[in-house]
Motif scaffolding. Structure first.
Motif, mmCIF file in Angstrom:
data_model
loop_
_atom_site.group_PDB
_atom_site.id
_atom_site.type_symbol
_atom_site.label_atom_id
_atom_site.label_comp_id
_atom_site.label_asym_id
_atom_site.label_seq_id
_atom_site.Cartn_x
_atom_site.Cartn_y
_atom_site.Cartn_z
ATOM 1 N N VAL A 37 0.995 -1.146 -0.069
ATOM 2 C CA VAL A 37 -0.023 0.028 -0.130
ATOM 3 C C VAL A 37 0.990 1.239 0.052
ATOM 4 C CG1 VAL A 37 -1.788 1.290 1.230
ATOM 5 C CG2 VAL A 37 -1.899 -1.221 1.087
ATOM 6 N N ALA A 38 1.873 1.296 0.573
ATOM 7 C CA ALA A 38 2.954 2.487 0.878
ATOM 8 C C ALA A 38 3.457 2.472 -0.766
ATOM 9 C CB ALA A 38 3.870 2.165 1.669
ATOM 10 N N GLU A 39 3.770 1.471 -1.257
ATOM 11 C CA GLU A 39 4.251 1.465 -2.615
ATOM 12 C C GLU A 39 3.284 2.310 -3.679
ATOM 13 O OE1 GLU A 39 7.235 -1.231 -5.394
ATOM 14 O OE2 GLU A 39 5.615 -2.076 -4.291
ATOM 15 N N VAL A 40 2.149 1.791 -3.505
ATOM 16 C CA VAL A 40 0.862 2.421 -4.441
ATOM 17 C C VAL A 40 0.770 3.790 -4.112
ATOM 18 C CG1 VAL A 40 -1.401 2.180 -4.475
ATOM 19 C CG2 VAL A 40 -0.400 -0.077 -4.601
ATOM 20 N N LEU A 41 0.659 4.113 -2.773
ATOM 21 C CA LEU A 41 0.832 5.546 -2.429
ATOM 22 C C LEU A 41 1.810 6.401 -2.923
ATOM 23 C CD1 LEU A 41 -0.913 5.323 1.109
ATOM 24 C CD2 LEU A 41 -2.064 5.799 -1.119
ATOM 25 N N LEU A 42 3.062 5.835 -2.822
ATOM 26 C CA LEU A 42 4.159 6.592 -3.443
ATOM 27 C C LEU A 42 4.129 6.764 -4.955
ATOM 28 C CD1 LEU A 42 7.133 5.457 -1.162
ATOM 29 C CD2 LEU A 42 6.337 7.619 -1.146
ATOM 30 N N GLY A 43 3.579 5.374 -5.438
ATOM 31 C CA GLY A 43 3.710 5.754 -7.055
ATOM 32 C C GLY A 43 2.344 6.757 -7.403
ATOM 33 N N VAL A 44 1.130 6.552 -6.534
ATOM 34 C CA VAL A 44 0.218 7.565 -7.027
ATOM 35 C C VAL A 44 0.798 8.723 -7.119
ATOM 36 C CG1 VAL A 44 -2.078 8.318 -6.492
ATOM 37 C CG2 VAL A 44 -1.697 5.848 -6.737
ATOM 38 N N HIS A 45 1.271 9.253 -5.733
ATOM 39 C CA HIS A 45 1.765 10.723 -5.757
ATOM 40 C C HIS A 45 3.046 10.940 -6.631
ATOM 41 C CE1 HIS A 45 4.580 13.456 -3.782
ATOM 42 N NE2 HIS A 45 3.526 14.142 -3.557
ATOM 43 N N GLY A 46 3.569 10.060 -7.289
ATOM 44 C CA GLY A 46 4.747 10.330 -8.218
ATOM 45 C C GLY A 46 4.038 10.619 -9.732
ATOM 46 N N GLU A 47 3.079 9.701 -9.836
ATOM 47 C CA GLU A 47 2.134 9.793 -11.149
ATOM 48 C C GLU A 47 1.397 11.323 -11.120
ATOM 49 O OE1 GLU A 47 2.473 7.915 -13.587
ATOM 50 O OE2 GLU A 47 3.934 7.032 -12.455
ATOM 51 N N LEU A 48 0.886 11.539 -9.837
ATOM 52 C CA LEU A 48 0.086 12.854 -9.950
ATOM 53 C C LEU A 48 0.916 14.179 -10.245
ATOM 54 C CD1 LEU A 48 -2.161 12.334 -6.701
ATOM 55 C CD2 LEU A 48 -2.830 12.859 -9.150
ATOM 56 N N GLN A 49 2.294 13.925 -9.565
ATOM 57 C CA GLN A 49 3.187 15.225 -10.107
ATOM 58 C C GLN A 49 3.591 15.069 -11.354
ATOM 59 O OE1 GLN A 49 6.547 13.921 -7.215
ATOM 60 N NE2 GLN A 49 6.091 15.693 -6.028
ATOM 61 N N LYS A 50 3.545 13.740 -12.157
ATOM 62 C CA LYS A 50 3.840 13.867 -13.656
ATOM 63 C C LYS A 50 2.571 14.591 -14.416
ATOM 64 C CE LYS A 50 6.459 9.600 -13.990
ATOM 65 N NZ LYS A 50 6.547 8.081 -14.271
ATOM 66 N N LEU A 51 1.472 14.319 -13.895
ATOM 67 C CA LEU A 51 0.265 14.995 -14.506
ATOM 68 C C LEU A 51 0.179 16.514 -14.430
ATOM 69 C CD1 LEU A 51 -2.918 12.924 -13.738
ATOM 70 C CD2 LEU A 51 -1.913 13.151 -15.801
ATOM 71 N N GLN A 52 0.855 16.889 -13.246
ATOM 72 C CA GLN A 52 0.983 18.464 -12.826
ATOM 73 C C GLN A 52 1.884 18.888 -13.549
ATOM 74 O OE1 GLN A 52 1.181 17.985 -8.453
ATOM 75 N NE2 GLN A 52 -0.620 18.980 -8.206
ATOM 76 N N GLU A 53 3.126 18.106 -13.820
ATOM 77 C CA GLU A 53 4.321 18.768 -14.630
ATOM 78 C C GLU A 53 3.556 18.853 -16.135
ATOM 79 O OE1 GLU A 53 7.355 15.991 -14.353
ATOM 80 O OE2 GLU A 53 7.746 16.728 -12.158
ATOM 81 N N GLN A 54 3.132 17.920 -16.666
ATOM 82 C CA GLN A 54 2.416 17.934 -18.075
ATOM 83 C C GLN A 54 1.390 19.253 -18.309
ATOM 84 O OE1 GLN A 54 0.790 14.048 -19.418
ATOM 85 N NE2 GLN A 54 2.310 12.890 -18.351
ATOM 86 N N ASN A 55 0.501 19.397 -17.139
ATOM 87 C CA ASN A 55 -0.514 20.541 -17.177
ATOM 88 C C ASN A 55 0.396 21.728 -17.384
ATOM 89 O OD1 ASN A 55 -2.928 21.636 -17.093
ATOM 90 N ND2 ASN A 55 -2.444 22.083 -14.741
ATOM 91 N N SER A 56 1.686 22.012 -16.633
ATOM 92 C CA SER A 56 2.258 23.010 -16.445
ATOM 93 C C SER A 56 3.083 23.433 -17.785
ATOM 94 C CB SER A 56 3.289 23.083 -15.454
ATOM 95 O OG SER A 56 3.942 23.997 -15.386
ATOM 96 N N LYS A 57 3.528 22.047 -18.387
ATOM 97 C CA LYS A 57 4.435 22.012 -19.562
ATOM 98 C C LYS A 57 3.572 22.530 -20.883
ATOM 99 C CE LYS A 57 7.990 19.576 -21.947
ATOM 100 N NZ LYS A 57 8.848 18.395 -22.007
ATOM 101 N N TYR A 58 2.220 21.737 -20.739
ATOM 102 C CA TYR A 58 1.527 21.692 -22.003
ATOM 103 C C TYR A 58 0.176 22.539 -21.465
ATOM 104 C CZ TYR A 58 4.691 18.123 -23.270
ATOM 105 O OH TYR A 58 5.928 17.437 -23.505
ATOM 106 N N SER A 59 0.353 23.594 -21.076
ATOM 107 C CA SER A 59 -0.652 24.498 -20.352
ATOM 108 C C SER A 59 -1.899 24.658 -21.148
ATOM 109 C CB SER A 59 -0.319 25.606 -19.824
ATOM 110 O OG SER A 59 0.146 26.671 -21.061
#
Length: 758
Positions: A260-282
């Protein structure tokens, strides 16, 4: 495949059961190297047929001799197994009683099959060691991992789509700049770009919804882990500390926490990727998604923090090195050990978490100066959690801790209302955790411990440990329980007492034995004016103080541990049976029938036997104490016991109750060296100690007066020896040979460890 080879493939916990099966009974080296031959013999028939037992025994010797000759021929004497030593061991221990060997191997092979059968049943039913709720949890965790993996793939595809659309837009802009006649805006191009923008936005929205769904499922799992599974494990560990035979393995719990910790860390990392994409491709993402991503990230971090703040556990409670079977009792200036484990076992946490032990952290009794003694560790023993351990867990073992008492109380402070053996303390372990801008303290508390200053206090301290753990099952711990200790129902107390005999002698108390103890403990309470208690509650003062039942029971436990583990485990000691019940059991039995019971009159433990005499009278021998049993074992006493009258001697003990011939019951425990008289090289005839009573038996002696052991701050000889043992404990012989650890099932010590075990 040989049965033994199947056992070697089991996990460490089951291999440990097999190791205990042979410990001090039969060398595992012989079982290991002759596994095929041993399993080919009919030991079950030999166990009930003396002639077959002799045939099997001589065949065993012949097999070992052949193996030895082969080693000689192959010039492999030093490197190969010691077949010659194995043969000598068999001759020394079973030459005159080969049927004992057959009985032993028959029982061991049968128990091996039971162990393998239990594994097969578990495999048939599903995930081993789990009930239905836990199997559902296990499946849910696995499904969560699968869903997270799918989301990662979709976010990777989203990244590709964003990159491709960005490439199209930049390429079109470049074409416009290169061709003056080319229009900046083109309906066809704009339509195609808009379609892709809508698709990417919708896909991002869908992925975000999937992440939210994953986090909601994770939230339910985190609640189950922290509020259900972890407290249940802590309760099992609490009961195991006082002898309950429950499973305290952390394997499943650690796997769930880690996943579960691995899932939560992974989800947090994927959310950061989405946010980076949103920022980069605004331009590619709706503005409303950015806020949703931020809220979802906070949700993921909050779940992760809740999980990790509960992930630190005390895997092995504080215990002194020389008192492994009685944890939670610590003596000042004497080493003890304790192990903590972080259940979220991820590489991200390796070497990043430092754990610090603190004695009596946040304990109000100390802060308010209510009189509790105050202690501190002799050294700062902070450790970094490490995964380079035999089991691969993220853990730290504090192996050389010790306590010192702080300065005595100053004037004006309250006097302690509790005696030393009722004063409870705790050890807390603290980690400062930081992740993604979040910071918190992770804490784990030991079960309450008692700190004694003399070994004389250990027995009373253990009574307190049992009583407290049967009364308190939820944190925060009540450290003032003994200020006004509530009574304990006999049903609970009887469980704890039975576990003590299981822990010390590998056999619990049966209903008849508990009934006798109930009459002695609860019956005495009733005689003091509490006979109207329908639930048979026992008062703490009656159980532990002065001439207590516990001191008598603990003396018997010590008697079993030091002098009669085997015959107690095998059920030949009836033990707790009153004189009246003894008379009822024996009065219709033939002369020579006897039973073995514990003396009720000797405070610190003694054992006696009662038998039917020739004139049908029930006789009893004066009880044997620990001091007497140090010189001669109980089986030898029973074998040699004689009555002398008018110059004639006879042996009155013939059948162990109900009708087992004495030598059938105790033959395996007789020491061959004491069974015969031979002439040595100097011409002397060997002598032996023989138990003899002059008939008729004199009336029972009054209870023996035994002085109370007085607690003192002065170090006794026993305390000094224990201290020396603790200081030099690390200088014992290593458990490995030439740098190679041995298989736990084939590990073999000197054959000197095994003689006279039967």
């Amino acid at each position: 495949m040989a049965q033994w080879q199947e056992l070697l493939r089991l996990d460490s916990a089951l291999q440990s059961r097999v190791r205990q099966l042979y410990e001090k009974k039969f060398p595992r080296e012989i079982r290991h190297h002759l596994c095929m031959w041993i399993e080919s013999q009919d030991w079950h028939s030999a166990a009930v047929d003396e002639n077959k037992a002799k045939t099997c025994f001589h065949a065993f010797l012949l097999c070992l001799e052949e193996q030895w000759n082969r080693s000689v021929q192959e010039n492999n004497i030093l490197q190969g197994p010691d077949f010659s030593g194995m043969k000598d061991y068999l001759v020394e221990n079973f030459q005159y009683q080969p049927q004992n060997l057959a009985i032993l191997l028959s029982e061991c092979l049968k128990e091996e099959k039971n162990i393998l059968a239990s594994v097969t049943e578990v495999q048939r039913c599903g995930t081993p060691g789990l009930d239905q709720n836990q199997r559902d949890l296990h499946n849910t965790v696995n499904e969560l991992t699968r869903q997270t993996s799918e989301v990662k793939k979709e976010i990777k595809q989203l990244e590709g789509l964003n990159e491709k659309l960005d490439f199209v837009q930049k390429t079109w802009q470049s074409k416009v700049e290169q061709h003056n006649g080319l229009a900046q805006s083109n309906p066809v191009v704009e339509e195609e770009v808009l379609k892709r923008l809508v698709f990417i936005t919708q896909t991002t929205q869908t992925v975000l919804e999937q992440i939210v769904n994953i986090l909601k499922q994770a939230e339910q799992i985190v609640v189950t882990l922290t509020d259900v599974e972890l407290p249940q494990w802590k309760h099992r560990q609490q009961m195991a500390c006082i002898g309950s035979p429950v499973d305290t393995s952390l394997d499943h719990l650690e796997k769930w926490f880690t996943t579960v910790a691995e899932v939560l860390l992974g989800v947090h990392g994927e959310l950061q990727k989405l946010q980076e994409q949103n920022s980069k491709y605004s331009s590619t993402c709706a503005s409303g998604l950015a806020a949703s991503m931020g809220e979802t990230e906070k949700f993921a971090l909050s779940l992760l923090m809740k999980l990790v703040t509960n992930a630190l556990v005390v895997e092995k409670q504080p215990v002194m090195h020389k008192s492994q079977h009685r944890p939670l009792i610590l003596k000042t200036e004497v080493q003890f050990k304790v192990t903590v484990r972080f259940l979220a076992n991820l590489p991200e946490f390796k070497y990043q978490l430092k754990v610090k032990p603190i004695f009596d952290k946040d304990v109000e009794e100390v802060k308010t100066a209510s009189g509790f003694r105050r202690f501190d560790f002799n050294s700062d023993d902070s450790k970094v959690l490490d995964v380079d351990t035999p089991g691969g867990g993220l853990m730290a073992e504090f192996g050389h801790m010790s306590l010192k008492e702080k300065k005595s109380r100053s004037k004006g402070q309250c006097e302690n209302r509790l005696v030393v053996t009722e004063e409870l303390h705790i050890i807390k372990f603290v980690i400062v955790f930081q992740y993604a801008g979040q910071r918190c303290n992770i804490e784990a508390s030991s079960l309450p411990v008692l700190v004694i200053s003399s070994t004389n206090q250990a027995s009373s301290a253990w009574a307190s440990i049992m009583w407290w753990n049967m009364q308190s099952t939820m944190e925060p711990w009540n450290l003032s329980l003994f200020s006004n200790p509530p009574p304990l129902p006999w049903q609970q107390l009887s469980k704890a007492l039975s576990w003590q005999f299981l822990s010390v002698g590998q056999r619990e108390l049966d209903e008849n034995q508990l009934s006798m103890l109930r009459d002695k403990i609860v019956g005495n309470c009733a005689s003091e004016g509490r006979s109207d208690d329908p639930d048979d509650h026992v008062q703490w003062s009656r159980f532990s103080k002065n001439e207590s039942a516990w001191m008598w029971i603990d003396g018997i436990l010590d008697l079993i541990k030091k002098h009669m583990v085997d015959i107690w485990r095998d059920g030949f000691i009836m033990g707790f049976v009153s004189k009246e019940r003894t008379r009822l059991l024996l009065e219709k039995k033939p002369a020579g029938t006897f039973l073995i019971r514990f003396s009720e009159s000797i405070k610190y433990g003694a054992i006696t036997f009662s038998w039917v005499d020739q004139n049908t009278h029930i006789r009893a021998v004066e009880p044997y104490t620990k001091k007497e049993l140090q010189g001669i074992s109980l089986p030898q006493i029973i074998y040699h016991y004689s009555l002398t009258a008018h110059g004639k001697t006879r042996k009155p003990l013939l059948y162990l109750y109900p009708d087992i011939p004495k030598d059938v019951a105790f033959g395996r425990y007789y020491k061959l060296s004491e069974m015969s008289s031979t002439v040595d090289i100097n011409g002397y005839v060997n002598r032996k100690l023989v138990s003899v009573s002059v008939y008729p038996i004199p009336p029972p002696s009054p209870p023996r007066e035994q002085s109370m052991e007085v607690d003192t701050d002065v170090e006794t000889d026993t305390d000094l020896q224990q201290l020396l043992d603790e200081l030099f404990a690390d200088f014992s012989r290593p458990t490995c040979t030439q740098g190679h650890f041995l298989n736990p099932l084939s590990l073999q010590g000197s054959y000197a460890d095994y003689p006279n075990s039967f």
